[in-house]
Design a protein around this motif. Sequence first.
Motif, PDB file in Angstrom:
ATOM      1  N   GLN A   4       0.808  -1.222   0.000  1.00  0.00           N
ATOM      2  CA  GLN A   4       0.000   0.000   0.000  1.00  0.00           C
ATOM      3  C   GLN A   4       0.840   1.269   0.000  1.00  0.00           C
ATOM      4  O   GLN A   4       0.553   2.217  -0.720  1.00  0.00           O
ATOM      5  N   LEU A  14      -2.602  -1.370  -9.214  1.00  0.00           N
ATOM      6  CA  LEU A  14      -3.281  -2.335  -8.347  1.00  0.00           C
ATOM      7  C   LEU A  14      -3.681  -3.578  -9.139  1.00  0.00           C
ATOM      8  O   LEU A  14      -3.468  -4.711  -8.702  1.00  0.00           O
ATOM      9  N   HIS A  57      -5.068   2.569   0.197  1.00  0.00           N
ATOM     10  CA  HIS A  57      -6.374   2.364  -0.420  1.00  0.00           C
ATOM     11  C   HIS A  57      -7.367   1.963   0.672  1.00  0.00           C
ATOM     12  O   HIS A  57      -7.001   1.311   1.653  1.00  0.00           O
ATOM     13  N   MET A  62     -11.213  -1.341  -2.328  1.00  0.00           N
ATOM     14  CA  MET A  62     -10.109  -1.952  -3.073  1.00  0.00           C
ATOM     15  C   MET A  62     -10.378  -3.428  -3.358  1.00  0.00           C
ATOM     16  O   MET A  62     -10.192  -3.909  -4.488  1.00  0.00           O
TER      17      MET A  62
END
Length: 242
Positions: A4, A14, A57, A62
């Motif tokens: 992260q 991502l 996130h 996420m």
Amino acid sequence: MFPQTELGGDPAVLRAYAQGVEVLGFTHILAYDHVVGADPEVHRGWQGPYDINTTFHEPFVMLGYLAAVTSLELVTGVIILPQRQSVLVAKQAAEVDLLTGGRFRLGVGLGWNAVEFEALGENFTNRGRRSEEQVEIMRRLWTERSVTFNGKYHTVTGAGLAPLPTQRPIPVWFGAASDRDADSMGMEGRVTWADDPDKVAADIAAWKAAGATHLSVNTMNAGLATVEDHLAALERVAADLA
């Protein structure tokens, strides 16, 4: 462990990370939770490992995104439960569980950042006592159509979630250091990647000997600048495991 703090906010990164680790043969992705960071210029003497400049996130959003781009199990490690509303966490977790088809574990913990609790309007000092009741009410909401609950910290009267999650209840894993009987529960260890295959292998072996059923690999704080760098490090670990 999704890095992260080092990969910024680009959703393409991502997606690339998630699909990359799946190709390497890993079975789950674990995500940290922090909602806000503390400003060291305001909180003088700040000693926390994260601050206002550290990227995070939001885990539930996420993981909902990752559910569409990967078939991996998705894990929170951990949601800071007592700084969040219990019923809302139950709803968000149920949604992620549905979107993944039951490939979700809810890791929860108590948290350490009083600044964050204040910003979210929750009490920092009684977070341990409240968390036990939080788990109880979430499990009931995941398994019952209509819930009435009168606890010390929560009141629910004839209310329920729809749709219910795929897993009833969703597995709740606790982030802690404890001497519980490893044979009676799942246990997830954590190995920090280093440019030393022997050390990584020894750490993995130690977790296996301790009875760990799952393992996450942390590649943060190792000088890796890009998603490709993180995936290359994980590829080496995967090769060692194979």
